[in-house]
Design an enzyme around this catalytic site. Structure first.
Site, PDB file in Angstrom:
ATOM      1  N   ASP A 217       0.828  -1.203   0.000  1.00 23.48           N
ATOM      2  CA  ASP A 217       0.000   0.000   0.000  1.00 23.48           C
ATOM      3  C   ASP A 217       0.866   1.257   0.000  1.00 23.48           C
ATOM      4  O   ASP A 217       0.449   2.295  -0.509  1.00 23.48           O
ATOM      5  CB  ASP A 217      -1.043  -0.002   1.125  1.00 23.48           C
ATOM      6  CG  ASP A 217      -0.472  -0.295   2.493  1.00 23.48           C
ATOM      7  OD1 ASP A 217       0.458  -1.107   2.598  1.00 23.48           O
ATOM      8  OD2 ASP A 217      -0.964   0.284   3.478  1.00 23.48           O
TER       9      ASP A 217
ATOM     10  N   THR B  62      -8.832   3.831   7.527  1.00 19.72           N
ATOM     11  CA  THR B  62      -8.257   3.066   6.412  1.00 19.72           C
ATOM     12  C   THR B  62      -8.969   1.737   6.207  1.00 19.72           C
ATOM     13  O   THR B  62      -8.983   1.203   5.090  1.00 19.72           O
ATOM     14  CB  THR B  62      -6.750   2.837   6.606  1.00 19.72           C
ATOM     15  OG1 THR B  62      -6.513   2.008   7.751  1.00 19.72           O
ATOM     16  CG2 THR B  62      -6.014   4.160   6.775  1.00 19.72           C
TER      17      THR B  62
ATOM     18  N   MET C 133      -6.698   0.274   1.768  1.00 15.13           N
ATOM     19  CA  MET C 133      -5.741   1.223   1.206  1.00 15.13           C
ATOM     20  C   MET C 133      -5.248   2.155   2.313  1.00 15.13           C
ATOM     21  O   MET C 133      -5.606   3.330   2.371  1.00 15.13           O
ATOM     22  CB  MET C 133      -6.404   2.022   0.080  1.00 15.13           C
ATOM     23  CG  MET C 133      -6.711   1.228  -1.153  1.00 15.13           C
ATOM     24  SD  MET C 133      -5.213   0.802  -2.104  1.00 15.13           S
ATOM     25  CE  MET C 133      -4.774  -0.764  -1.363  1.00 15.13           C
ATOM     26  N   HIS C 134      -4.425   1.603   3.213  1.00 18.68           N
ATOM     27  CA  HIS C 134      -3.962   2.378   4.362  1.00 18.68           C
ATOM     28  C   HIS C 134      -3.200   3.625   3.909  1.00 18.68           C
ATOM     29  O   HIS C 134      -3.634   4.761   4.115  1.00 18.68           O
ATOM     30  CB  HIS C 134      -3.058   1.524   5.249  1.00 18.68           C
ATOM     31  CG  HIS C 134      -3.682   0.280   5.775  1.00 18.68           C
ATOM     32  ND1 HIS C 134      -4.723   0.297   6.682  1.00 18.68           N
ATOM     33  CD2 HIS C 134      -3.413  -1.031   5.537  1.00 18.68           C
ATOM     34  CE1 HIS C 134      -5.060  -0.945   6.982  1.00 18.68           C
ATOM     35  NE2 HIS C 134      -4.285  -1.762   6.297  1.00 18.68           N
ATOM     36  N   ASP C 135      -2.037   3.414   3.311  1.00 21.24           N
ATOM     37  CA  ASP C 135      -1.146   4.535   3.003  1.00 21.24           C
ATOM     38  C   ASP C 135      -1.649   5.457   1.898  1.00 21.24           C
ATOM     39  O   ASP C 135      -1.414   6.670   1.969  1.00 21.24           O
ATOM     40  CB  ASP C 135       0.249   4.004   2.663  1.00 21.24           C
ATOM     41  CG  ASP C 135       0.894   3.304   3.853  1.00 21.24           C
ATOM     42  OD1 ASP C 135       0.638   3.733   4.988  1.00 21.24           O
ATOM     43  OD2 ASP C 135       1.632   2.336   3.645  1.00 21.24           O
TER      44      ASP C 135
END
Length: 309
Positions: free
Chosen positions: A14, A194, A237-239
């Protein structure tokens, strides 16, 4: 007017998508450099991965500086069980042709900020906060140069590394305590938001139809096997939420809160205690994001990422 940013990262699938989104938004974001840190995998590999992603997108002009090889105090814990042995399982990328730029990441952060005007640069850490903490301690004169820090880390509720803690903060809680205590504006993208930004199987499939090397790599990374799905039906989609917030803040909502980092060893290590309702009567030190318009987020992300080679 473009916003000047530094991305500090430990790629990670990610993280890779976040970097690609920043490349695809060069009309909005002036990426001054990329700095790497140990996290998902050790720093030698995160540095190689950052170079691989730059080369995938044709952006070898962006300097990549190798940073801290471990947390401030605790031994390093990595996440190959999630990301694969090289951190980018599924991307099918060759080894990098280029090398990291001279100079340690901490030195690069300090030099870039010292050369900037006050409130001139946004810091975008996507991994453990070790490099930022070292820079702030070594050169406190750089703090007024920071416009804001938009970071991925922490959790309003349950963690993903332990019941209490999210991975990035758990790896180096002492660094997180330094950063959250730095006095500059912070936007926190924790697991609470997230885990709403879930790329569905149908959305991920669209990347395979783009007909680009970047699209194929993204599709491969987001469809790789993951242990137990990590509790989600798709891929969080953390980052990329960090970069998306810079581009489309109207898609996110949260509130100013006091956030305290648990630095002691034990079951609560790395916990972010978020005073959501102001019970502690402390000054807020972060804007904690709680919700995102996920469908619109992915529509806009896909549109941008489709422009890459």
């Amino acid at each position: 007017m473009r916003e000047s940013i530094i991305i500090d990262t430990d790629p990670g699938q990610d993280d890779a998508v976040a970097l690609l989104l920043a490349f695809a938004a060069s009309d909005r974001l002036d990426l001054r450099c990329i700095t790497t840190v140990s996290g998902n995998v050790p720093v030698a590999q995160t540095t190689a991965n950052a170079l691989r992603i730059c080369e995938l997108a044709g952006r070898s002009d962006i300097a990549v500086h190798r940073g801290a090889d471990g947390p401030l105090l605790f031994p390093l814990g990595t996440a190959e069980f999630v990301c694969g042995p090289d951190g980018l399982a599924g991307a099918d990328l060759p080894p990098p042709r280029g090398e990291a730029a001279p100079g340690h990441a901490v030195e690069a952060i300090i030099a870039t900020l010292r050369a900037a005007p006050d409130d001139g640069v946004a810091l975008c850490p996507l991994g453990p906060l070790t490099n930022l903490a070292l820079a702030f301690r070594l050169a406190p004169d750089i703090l007024p140069k920071i416009r804001r820090i938009v970071l991925m880390g922490g959790a309003l509720g349950l963690g993903n590394m332990t019941p209490a803690a999210e991975f990035n903060i758990h790896v180096d809680p002492h660094a997180a305590a330094v950063v959250f205590g730095c006095g500059r504006p912070i936007v926190m993208m924790g697991l609470g938001v997230t885990h709403q930004a879930i790329a569905s199987h149908e959305q991920i499939a669209r990347f395979a139809t783009l007909g680009t090397a970047s699209g194929r790599a993204i599709h491969g990374m987001l469809t790789r096997p993951r242990p137990g799905g990590l509790g989600t039906a798709g891929h969080p989609m953390h980052d990329p939420c960090v970069i998306a917030f810079l581009l489309w803040p109207e898609l996110f909502d949260g509130r100013d809160c006091f956030v305290e980092i648990e630095t002691a060893a034990g079951a609560l290590r790395g916990r972010t205690t978020i005073d959501w309702n102001g019970r502690l009567k402390q000054l807020a030190n972060a804007h904690v994001i709680a919700t995102v318009q996920a469908h619109e987020l992915f529509e806009r992300m896909t549109e941008r990422l489709a422009t890459l080679p």
